[in-house]
Each structure stands twice: as structure tokens, then as C-alpha cells.
Design a protein around this motif. Sequence first.
Motif, PDB file in Angstrom:
ATOM      1  N   MET A 404     -79.792-119.667   2.033  1.00 38.94           N
ATOM      2  CA  MET A 404     -80.946-119.871   2.899  1.00 38.94           C
ATOM      3  C   MET A 404     -80.680-119.295   4.289  1.00 38.94           C
ATOM      4  N   CYS A 405     -81.771-118.909   4.969  1.00 35.74           N
ATOM      5  CA  CYS A 405     -81.637-118.337   6.317  1.00 35.74           C
ATOM      6  C   CYS A 405     -81.787-119.432   7.362  1.00 35.74           C
ATOM      7  N   MET A 406     -80.713-119.657   8.092  1.00 33.96           N
ATOM      8  CA  MET A 406     -80.711-120.683   9.140  1.00 33.96           C
ATOM      9  C   MET A 406     -81.559-120.254  10.342  1.00 33.96           C
ATOM     10  N   GLY A 439     -75.587-111.952   7.012  1.00 35.80           N
ATOM     11  CA  GLY A 439     -76.130-112.154   5.673  1.00 35.80           C
ATOM     12  C   GLY A 439     -77.624-112.055   5.509  1.00 35.80           C
ATOM     13  N   CYS A 440     -78.401-111.852   6.592  1.00 34.48           N
ATOM     14  CA  CYS A 440     -79.849-111.765   6.399  1.00 34.48           C
ATOM     15  C   CYS A 440     -80.426-110.682   7.302  1.00 34.48           C
ATOM     16  N   ASN A 441     -81.259-109.796   6.729  1.00 26.11           N
ATOM     17  CA  ASN A 441     -82.028-108.870   7.572  1.00 26.11           C
ATOM     18  C   ASN A 441     -83.511-108.896   7.180  1.00 26.11           C
ATOM     19  N   ASP A 442     -83.947-110.069   6.725  1.00 25.39           N
ATOM     20  CA  ASP A 442     -85.335-110.270   6.324  1.00 25.39           C
ATOM     21  C   ASP A 442     -86.268-110.099   7.535  1.00 25.39           C
ATOM     22  N   PRO A 443     -87.391-109.379   7.378  1.00 27.25           N
ATOM     23  CA  PRO A 443     -88.282-109.162   8.535  1.00 27.25           C
ATOM     24  C   PRO A 443     -89.289-110.293   8.774  1.00 27.25           C
ATOM     25  N   HIS A 444     -89.227-111.392   7.982  1.00 27.91           N
ATOM     26  CA  HIS A 444     -90.231-112.455   8.132  1.00 27.91           C
ATOM     27  C   HIS A 444     -89.639-113.762   8.638  1.00 27.91           C
ATOM     28  N   HIS A 445     -88.419-113.708   9.164  1.00 30.49           N
ATOM     29  CA  HIS A 445     -87.812-114.908   9.748  1.00 30.49           C
ATOM     30  C   HIS A 445     -87.884-114.789  11.266  1.00 30.49           C
ATOM     31  N   ASN A 446     -86.989-115.503  11.957  1.00 30.79           N
ATOM     32  CA  ASN A 446     -87.048-115.487  13.426  1.00 30.79           C
ATOM     33  C   ASN A 446     -86.025-114.534  14.041  1.00 30.79           C
ATOM     34  N   HIS A 447     -85.677-113.462  13.315  1.00 30.98           N
ATOM     35  CA  HIS A 447     -84.668-112.544  13.864  1.00 30.98           C
ATOM     36  C   HIS A 447     -85.122-111.088  13.714  1.00 30.98           C
ATOM     37  N   GLY A 448     -86.377-110.832  14.092  1.00 28.21           N
ATOM     38  CA  GLY A 448     -86.883-109.461  14.084  1.00 28.21           C
ATOM     39  C   GLY A 448     -87.922-109.257  12.999  1.00 28.21           C
ATOM     40  N   SER A 460     -79.431-109.550  15.053  1.00 26.01           N
ATOM     41  CA  SER A 460     -80.127-110.665  15.686  1.00 26.01           C
ATOM     42  C   SER A 460     -79.870-111.962  14.925  1.00 26.01           C
ATOM     43  N   TYR A 461     -79.845-111.868  13.594  1.00 23.65           N
ATOM     44  CA  TYR A 461     -79.498-113.044  12.777  1.00 23.65           C
ATOM     45  C   TYR A 461     -78.105-113.541  13.155  1.00 23.65           C
ATOM     46  N   ALA A 462     -77.150-112.611  13.200  1.00 26.68           N
ATOM     47  CA  ALA A 462     -75.759-112.980  13.471  1.00 26.68           C
ATOM     48  C   ALA A 462     -75.611-113.548  14.878  1.00 26.68           C
TER      49      ALA A 462
HETATM   50 ZN   LIG Z   1     -83.304-114.466   7.832  1.00 27.33          ZN
END
Ligand SMILES: [Zn+2]
Length: 701
Positions: A404-406, A439-448, A460-462
Motif C-alpha cells: 500500500m502507498c503511505m 516503491g511507488c510512482n503512481d500518478p493518483h496519490h499525493n506524490h505527483g 516525491s514518494y520517497a
Molecule cells: Zn503512491
Amino acid sequence: MRKLLIFLGLAFLAATPLQAAGVRTRQVSIGFSCGRGCLWQDGIHRFAPPALSIDGTPISANVTHLDPLGTPIHLKNGATEYWFTGPLAQDVHLKLQIQFQVNDETPVIRFRYTLKSDQARRMTTPGGAQSLTYLQTSLRDLPDVKEVSLSNFAQLTHSYTLAEQAIDNRYFEDRGSFMGPILAAGDGRRSFLLAYEHGSQVPDAFLQYQLSPNRDVRLVAVKGNYLSGQTIDDGHSWQSVWMETAATEGSIDELASTYRRFVLKYMAQNTATRIPYIFYNTWNFQERNKWWNGKPYLESMNEERMLKEIDVAHRMGIDVFVLDTGWYEKTGDWTVSRQRFPDGLKTVKQKLDSYGMKLGLWFGPTTAAVSSRVVREHPEWRRSWNGEVAQPQEVWETEKSYKMCMVSGYADAFADELIRLAREVGVTYFKWDAIAQYGCNDPHHNHGGENNTPQERSDSYAFQLVQYMSHVADKVAAAVPGAIVDFDVTEAGRSVGLAFLSSGKYFLINNGPYYQNYDIPIDLKRTNSNLFFYQGQARTWIARTPLTFDKWIPSTLFLTHYFPDDPQQWQEVDVASLILGQDGIWGDLLNISDSGVAFFASALGRFKRVRDDITESDPVVTGIVSASPEIHEKISASTGRGAVVIFATERGTYRYITRHKVAPEHWASEGVAVSSDPAGRARIEANFDRPGAKILFFGVR
Ligand SMILES: [Zn+2]
């Protein structure tokens, strides 16, 4: 403009003394009238305002004036927080807020900046690079400069390790950069500190100190600190990381002592994280059961065994009993396994309560089972990499789980899950395992978003991960009195630094190095890969080595477990080690002899009477780990109470004179003679007829 400034300054001097005086305490004096290019000053050190790129233009957050914002806030840890705000000279729509936290016991100032705007502005990355300077100051009159890094991962111990490196003038001349996070400078008579609260493993810098030939130092963003196109408007502000500075009399070693006291008492709002409880964790026995007894990891995770272990743990003097992996039905939902604990931990909690012990539980915060509610309701919070969600994996013999994306809506959902569980089963200690920095580069979370590159989103996630972790830990602590979150950093690639220490603590070492670290060929399918897994003294050498943290960061914040196994010769080594601050015990509790349990009870009983003195003490270390003698003095400079422990791997008589005066009452292991010298120090003579440890408590009979 200059005249206006003076006029405003005078006006505020009359109306609001706070503005004119800035912040003044017994320890610090923060002023704002410090001349061109200076935002604020602490005594002689002047700090330039942050500088960033807004809509393609370089902007300095120099303000036309600063007003107090609200009244000072008295924080739970005894520090006081002051807010100031003012419009930027270059763009009056942008407002800078400065937040200072100061305390009456140390001169450490904790501060951060927030930018707000009543018109939309965008943060930009000229040429694709981060353009953000958090602060700038000068080290002109301080010839000795040191970098103190906290996240060097040493293979010898398979552990993060503190490292101090001298920064000679050549690094200023050649515009060198250092990751820190602590920079200490001095001239032998006075010292100065800069630090920032973030975390990552050396050399993966997200922020760094940039040196100049004129001995200016700037703290700058390297990557991921903000997103290209990040908006500042009515609904969105930009907030810096927390930073710290301190100016003290004395040497850099004295500065370390001052900073250590700040970290212990005034850095975190949640002071429960600093209490030297004795922790027990079930994991080591689970691992032994697997590799020595050929049983599943979760075989021992059941009510019957736990109740027996709690009885022994209570007799030994353990404060916090932690069920490691396997207590839950599945990840994500975090409900108690009814198969293993038919009444949902009720009986376990009742027994712990009857002994005055606390309940701790293991969590994999970034895992959620395929059939968990959070995955069914919010599949969009799963981590993804280049558009792909990884196949779910089994988590410690339980249902397959997604990552999961924190840095998404999941963070608050996870916090709420922990708070619910605390209310239902009474858990107050939360062990967080296996949180990797990337571990995450999803464009629909809070990191871009889609307009950022996958690389930017990953960075940005890291960057934000540890801030979200702190957010969750702070939210849990606010809802659950006494809650403690422990972040497992037993492997490389974790966000180690100062940031998480403002909200929780670290779980530093699991078993130390593996056979592979030492190039020993083994069949990993058939053998436990842990090298320092066996009773005896060897594991303690590994676990004590990173106690070097204790000079700058209290060792209480680096939980590490020692073995309880007989014979008493090694139990003495384990107790002597753990009371230095790592405070953990794990192993096969049900196989300790009665005399062994009684030894722990008496030793930990004495420890508990002086543990606050030990915790506040600066470490005084003589000798090398595993050599003879290796001596650790943890005597409080103010009370004379505390402990001295002496290790020897060779027979013989060893002598030591304490650096600090000691309280007259004391207790010592067999074979130790103590007398006091005219200055009130203890003269110690310890006779070892075999390898082991001697323990001396001062302030206890
Ligand atoms: Zn994410």
C-alpha cells in the motif's frame, strides 16, 4: 522601504513587545532586525531567508516586516512555540510564516517555514532541478567543522551507525556538499549546530549542506522536496522540513551533550517515546522455533504460550510485551486472529494489566491482504510502479497482501485502524516493520500527477514517506495516551535520520549480520541465515557497537534486544548491555532457569530505580567493543546516580575511575571493589576469573 521598516519596528515596539524583541528566553534570543539578507538571528548567527523558484522566477522569502501570529503555545513537552508572519518583499501575495520552538533548558531552536498565498503561485524546477534553499548562514569564525551522519549502513554490524567526519577547509574552497543531517562547528570555546529533520540512507541525499569558499553554508533541496508545478494558493501552502540550530559555549562534545538533551526532552511532543521501558518481543523465539525446531514461524503465536511467556516476562521485570507477527487475521484489517486468540486478546490483556505491563503488536504498515476491507474499498491506494500493481505476496504465513502507498489516503485509514485497535484490545506499542524508502510512482496519490515524470513521483514518494509516517504516529499518539510507534530500521534502504525521532523511535538491530555478510557459504534453504543467533556474548558485540549514537541521540531511541539464555555468565553480559539504553530482551523465555529469571528480576529492579539517571547521562566509553576492558559509564552529571558496566573477554583485574562524581550508595557484581576518591569519584577494581560483565549501580543499594 528601509524607513518604513524602521517605522514599523518602532510602532510594534510600542504596541507589541513580542515583535520588537522577537523571542527571548533564558537560553536564546531570536531577533529580526539583523540587516540586509538576514531573516532572523540567534545571538551572532544570522540566517538568510529561504529562497525558491516561483513561476520561473527566483524568489527570496525576505519579508517587509514580521508580526506575531497568535500567542505563544505551551507544548506538551515543556517547550514553547512562537509563530510570526509577514509578506514577501518581492511578492506581497506570498506570506512567510516562521514557527520557532524553544525551551528553557537548552539553547536548541527548532524551526520551520510555511509559505501561503492569496493568489495561485507555482513552485518551479528550472532546468528540471530543485531550486530551494532552506537556509544560509556563515561559519566564518568557526574553524572546526564536523558532519554527523546517522544513516551509514555498516555491513560489519548490519546496522545503521553514527559517523563523525571532520570537514577541512578544502571542502569549503572546492564547494563540497555534505548530507548531514547534523553539522557542528566550533573554535574550542564556542560551538554551533545546524540540523534538519528528514531521513534516508547515506549517500542518498534529499537535502544537503552546500559549502562556499567564504565559509557560507546553505541547506538545499537535492531531489523530491517539492514537485514541479506544486501549487501555493488558498487551499495549499508549502511547508519546509523542521530544522534545528544551537549556539553554545564550549567544545563540540559539549554541544553534542546539549543536543542529546534536546532530542531526549524537547524534540518530540510524545514524551512516552523517550521512556526507558524494558521491552520483550516474541520474534526471536518464533525464529528459533522455525530454524532449530523445524516448526512454522507462527506455531508459538497462541494464547496458551503467550500467557506462559507473560508470566515469565513479569517475573523478570519486563514492562512492554510485544507480540510480533502472527497475532492478526490478515494484514490491512488488523483484527486479532480468533484461531490463535479465541477471545481476541482479552485474556492476554487482562493478564498484562494485572501485572502492570503494556501490550505491543507488530504491523506491516505498507501491506494489506487481498481480501481486506481497505483493498476492496480503496484498490487505488495500492502502490504501483510504472502503471503496474505488483502481484500480492504472502506475509509471514498469512494471506497474500498488496503493498500500500503511505503517501495517499491510505495513511489516515491506517492511523484510524491503529486507533480502533488500541480502543478494542488496548495496544499502546506499535512495531512497524518493512517500510522501504522507495516503491511507488503512481500518478493518483499525493506524490505527483500525470504532469510530473515517474522519476519525480518516485522521489516525491520517497521524500514524503517519513513525513506521512510521522503524521500517522502523531495521530495515533494524540488519540491513544502513551502510544509509542517503533520504526524497524534493521535493514538497509530505510528512512533513517532525525524526522521520525520527532514522532517515535527506532528498532535498530534484528540479528545483525547474516552469514552472507561474512562471505560464509551456506544453503539458505536449509539454514537460518542469521550469524549472531546463538546464546553467548558474540551477539552483544554486534548490538553494542552502534551505541556510538548515544553521544548525539539517546540510545533509548534505538531499541535492540538481548538474549535471556542461561548461564548467568552470559545473562550478566546481556543485562549489562541492554541497560545502556537499548532496553530489549527476546528469546526462549520458557526455558530460562528459575535462578536466571531471578537474576533478571534483581538486576532490572535495580536498573529501574536509576533508569532515568542512566537515560539522561552522556555516555563515557573506555576501550573497544569485545576487547578487555570495555567500560561504559552512564552516571548522571547532576545526580551522581546511574551505572557503570565493565566487559572483559580475558581474565584479569581491570581498574577504572569514574569521570563523574557518584552517589554514595552503590551495588556491584561479585568480584568488584569500589572506593571513593577525594573528589567523590568512584575507584573501581574488577576481577574477572572468566569472560563476562560486571555491573555497578550508583544510587541504589
Ligand atoms: Zn503512491
